[in-house]
Design a protein around this motif. Structure first.
Motif, PDB file in Angstrom:
ATOM      1  N   ALA A  27       0.833  -1.213   0.000  1.00  0.00           N
ATOM      2  CA  ALA A  27       0.000   0.000   0.000  1.00  0.00           C
ATOM      3  C   ALA A  27       0.861   1.253   0.000  1.00  0.00           C
ATOM      4  N   VAL A  28       1.899   1.263   0.821  1.00  0.00           N
ATOM      5  CA  VAL A  28       2.796   2.417   0.873  1.00  0.00           C
ATOM      6  C   VAL A  28       3.513   2.596  -0.464  1.00  0.00           C
ATOM      7  N   ALA A  29       3.975   1.502  -1.058  1.00  0.00           N
ATOM      8  CA  ALA A  29       4.661   1.595  -2.356  1.00  0.00           C
ATOM      9  C   ALA A  29       3.726   2.162  -3.417  1.00  0.00           C
ATOM     10  N   ILE A  35      -0.736   5.994  -7.128  1.00  0.00           N
ATOM     11  CA  ILE A  35      -2.039   5.360  -7.361  1.00  0.00           C
ATOM     12  C   ILE A  35      -3.139   6.298  -6.859  1.00  0.00           C
ATOM     13  N   GLY A  36      -4.242   6.367  -7.565  1.00  0.00           N
ATOM     14  CA  GLY A  36      -5.298   7.311  -7.190  1.00  0.00           C
ATOM     15  C   GLY A  36      -6.198   6.839  -6.076  1.00  0.00           C
ATOM     16  N   ARG A  37      -6.449   5.520  -6.037  1.00  0.00           N
ATOM     17  CA  ARG A  37      -7.397   5.011  -5.044  1.00  0.00           C
ATOM     18  C   ARG A  37      -6.972   3.614  -4.609  1.00  0.00           C
ATOM     19  N   LEU A  38      -7.048   3.383  -3.316  1.00  0.00           N
ATOM     20  CA  LEU A  38      -6.762   2.070  -2.749  1.00  0.00           C
ATOM     21  C   LEU A  38      -7.996   1.559  -2.018  1.00  0.00           C
ATOM     22  N   VAL A  39      -8.357   0.311  -2.277  1.00  0.00           N
ATOM     23  CA  VAL A  39      -9.399  -0.373  -1.524  1.00  0.00           C
ATOM     24  C   VAL A  39      -8.663  -1.360  -0.625  1.00  0.00           C
ATOM     25  N   LEU A  40      -8.725  -1.118   0.685  1.00  0.00           N
ATOM     26  CA  LEU A  40      -7.960  -1.898   1.654  1.00  0.00           C
ATOM     27  C   LEU A  40      -8.893  -2.633   2.600  1.00  0.00           C
ATOM     28  N   MET A  63      -4.290   0.208  17.227  1.00  0.00           N
ATOM     29  CA  MET A  63      -5.191   0.744  16.195  1.00  0.00           C
ATOM     30  C   MET A  63      -5.568  -0.357  15.211  1.00  0.00           C
ATOM     31  N   LYS A  64      -6.727  -0.221  14.604  1.00  0.00           N
ATOM     32  CA  LYS A  64      -7.082  -1.093  13.501  1.00  0.00           C
ATOM     33  C   LYS A  64      -6.098  -0.831  12.360  1.00  0.00           C
ATOM     34  N   LYS A  65      -5.651  -1.875  11.709  1.00  0.00           N
ATOM     35  CA  LYS A  65      -4.664  -1.720  10.638  1.00  0.00           C
ATOM     36  C   LYS A  65      -5.176  -0.826   9.509  1.00  0.00           C
ATOM     37  N   VAL A  66      -6.461  -0.949   9.163  1.00  0.00           N
ATOM     38  CA  VAL A  66      -6.982  -0.124   8.074  1.00  0.00           C
ATOM     39  C   VAL A  66      -6.957   1.360   8.429  1.00  0.00           C
ATOM     40  N   HIS A  67      -7.121   1.695   9.711  1.00  0.00           N
ATOM     41  CA  HIS A  67      -7.069   3.096  10.122  1.00  0.00           C
ATOM     42  C   HIS A  67      -5.627   3.591  10.212  1.00  0.00           C
ATOM     43  N   ALA A  68      -4.736   2.728  10.705  1.00  0.00           N
ATOM     44  CA  ALA A  68      -3.330   3.107  10.822  1.00  0.00           C
ATOM     45  C   ALA A  68      -2.703   3.328   9.451  1.00  0.00           C
ATOM     46  N   ILE A  69      -2.977   2.435   8.498  1.00  0.00           N
ATOM     47  CA  ILE A  69      -2.373   2.596   7.171  1.00  0.00           C
ATOM     48  C   ILE A  69      -2.957   3.796   6.445  1.00  0.00           C
ATOM     49  N   LYS A  70      -4.215   4.093   6.697  1.00  0.00           N
ATOM     50  CA  LYS A  70      -4.818   5.296   6.101  1.00  0.00           C
ATOM     51  C   LYS A  70      -4.090   6.535   6.613  1.00  0.00           C
ATOM     52  N   GLN A  71      -3.755   6.561   7.888  1.00  0.00           N
ATOM     53  CA  GLN A  71      -3.013   7.677   8.470  1.00  0.00           C
ATOM     54  C   GLN A  71      -1.619   7.795   7.847  1.00  0.00           C
ATOM     55  N   ILE A  72      -0.947   6.662   7.703  1.00  0.00           N
ATOM     56  CA  ILE A  72       0.402   6.655   7.128  1.00  0.00           C
ATOM     57  C   ILE A  72       0.373   7.155   5.681  1.00  0.00           C
ATOM     58  N   GLU A  83     -10.335   3.714   0.500  1.00  0.00           N
ATOM     59  CA  GLU A  83     -11.598   3.073   0.879  1.00  0.00           C
ATOM     60  C   GLU A  83     -11.212   1.896   1.767  1.00  0.00           C
ATOM     61  N   SER A  84     -11.489   1.998   3.061  1.00  0.00           N
ATOM     62  CA  SER A  84     -11.059   0.945   3.976  1.00  0.00           C
ATOM     63  C   SER A  84     -12.239   0.125   4.473  1.00  0.00           C
ATOM     64  N   HIS A  85     -11.996  -1.172   4.603  1.00  0.00           N
ATOM     65  CA  HIS A  85     -12.995  -2.118   5.078  1.00  0.00           C
ATOM     66  C   HIS A  85     -12.420  -2.840   6.289  1.00  0.00           C
ATOM     67  N   ASP A  86     -12.966  -2.551   7.460  1.00  0.00           N
ATOM     68  CA  ASP A  86     -12.569  -3.219   8.699  1.00  0.00           C
ATOM     69  C   ASP A  86     -13.418  -4.484   8.799  1.00  0.00           C
ATOM     70  N   ILE A  87     -12.958  -5.540   8.119  1.00  0.00           N
ATOM     71  CA  ILE A  87     -13.763  -6.743   7.980  1.00  0.00           C
ATOM     72  C   ILE A  87     -12.852  -7.945   7.734  1.00  0.00           C
ATOM     73  N   TYR A  88     -13.307  -9.103   8.167  1.00  0.00           N
ATOM     74  CA  TYR A  88     -12.621 -10.346   7.841  1.00  0.00           C
ATOM     75  C   TYR A  88     -12.982 -10.687   6.399  1.00  0.00           C
ATOM     76  N   VAL A  89     -11.997 -10.776   5.542  1.00  0.00           N
ATOM     77  CA  VAL A  89     -12.231 -11.046   4.125  1.00  0.00           C
ATOM     78  C   VAL A  89     -12.230 -12.554   3.900  1.00  0.00           C
ATOM     79  N   ASP A  90     -13.263 -13.025   3.204  1.00  0.00           N
ATOM     80  CA  ASP A  90     -13.319 -14.437   2.836  1.00  0.00           C
ATOM     81  C   ASP A  90     -13.825 -14.560   1.403  1.00  0.00           C
ATOM     82  N   GLY A  91     -13.997 -15.784   0.969  1.00  0.00           N
ATOM     83  CA  GLY A  91     -14.426 -16.020  -0.404  1.00  0.00           C
ATOM     84  C   GLY A  91     -15.807 -15.478  -0.712  1.00  0.00           C
TER      85      GLY A  91
END
Length: 194
Positions: A27-29, A35-40, A63-72, A83-91
């Motif tokens: 994400a940082v790279a 990049i214009g938009r990240l969905v994390l 902190m939630k990782k999605v909030h911390a990386i948004k700050q960074i 666009e951050s999703h604080d959710i367990y991602v599955d199939g």
């Protein structure tokens, strides 16, 4: 970068599933590359054990990782829309979470979760997926390569490394693989193929 590439990247959307060692560094790279938009998406919090390989600092502990990386990313490139999703991602939820992404990076730790995610995205969308496997420990950096496996699946890694008993996850190979993923995402977004 010339203006055409900058414009393509500014209009592009990259998705990252898992914002740990691979995902936070990728994400940082991507943010640094314009990049214009990240969905994390990630459900986890930053823990002290993450600091040796993930792109977080002591101030992000708890902190939630999605909030911390948004700050960074906001401190690196405030032009990136997150666009951050604080959710367990599955199939089941992956295709919906990443529906707007032009390309998706898989950045999970667990092999079964990796497989479920990749199969879901490939089976339910037309998107390209950049996954990672075989990069634990401190082995040779040059053994990490990017391979095209199918028309829409790419894998970054050495293809063999696992974490041996007593060995710990380290930043060097994780960051190398994450940057391979980000670099390939940019190449594919601007129309290159490998």
């Amino acid at each position: 970068m010339d203006r055409d590439i900058n414009g393509i990247l500014k209009d592009a959307v990259a998705g990252i599933a898992g914002i740990g060692g691979l995902g936070s560094n990728a994400a940082v790279a991507l943010a640094r590359m314009g990049i214009g938009r990240l969905v994390l998406a990630d459900y986890d919090i930053v823990d002290e054990s993450n600091l040796n390989r993930q792109h977080y600092m002591i101030r992000h502990l708890g902190m939630k990782k999605v909030h911390a990386i948004k700050q960074i990313i906001g401190e690196i490139n405030p032009q990136v829309h997150i666009e951050s999703h604080d959710i367990y991602v599955d199939g089941c939820n992956a295709p919906e979470i990443f529906k707007d992404a032009d390309i998706v990076i898989e950045a999970f730790d667990v092999a079964s979760c990796k497989a479920e995610f990749v199969n879901s995205i490939l089976g339910n969308t037309g998107k390209k997926v950049i996954a990672a496997s075989g990069l634990a420990g401190y082995g040779p950096a040059n053994s990490i390569v990017t391979r095209r496996v199918t028309e829409r699946l790419y894998i970054v890694g050495d293809g063999v490394s696992g974490l041996s008993e007593g060995e710990k996850l380290l930043a060097s190979r994780v960051a190398i693989a994450a940057n391979h993923q980000a670099n390939l995402a940019v190449r594919l977004l601007i129309g290159e193929e490998i």
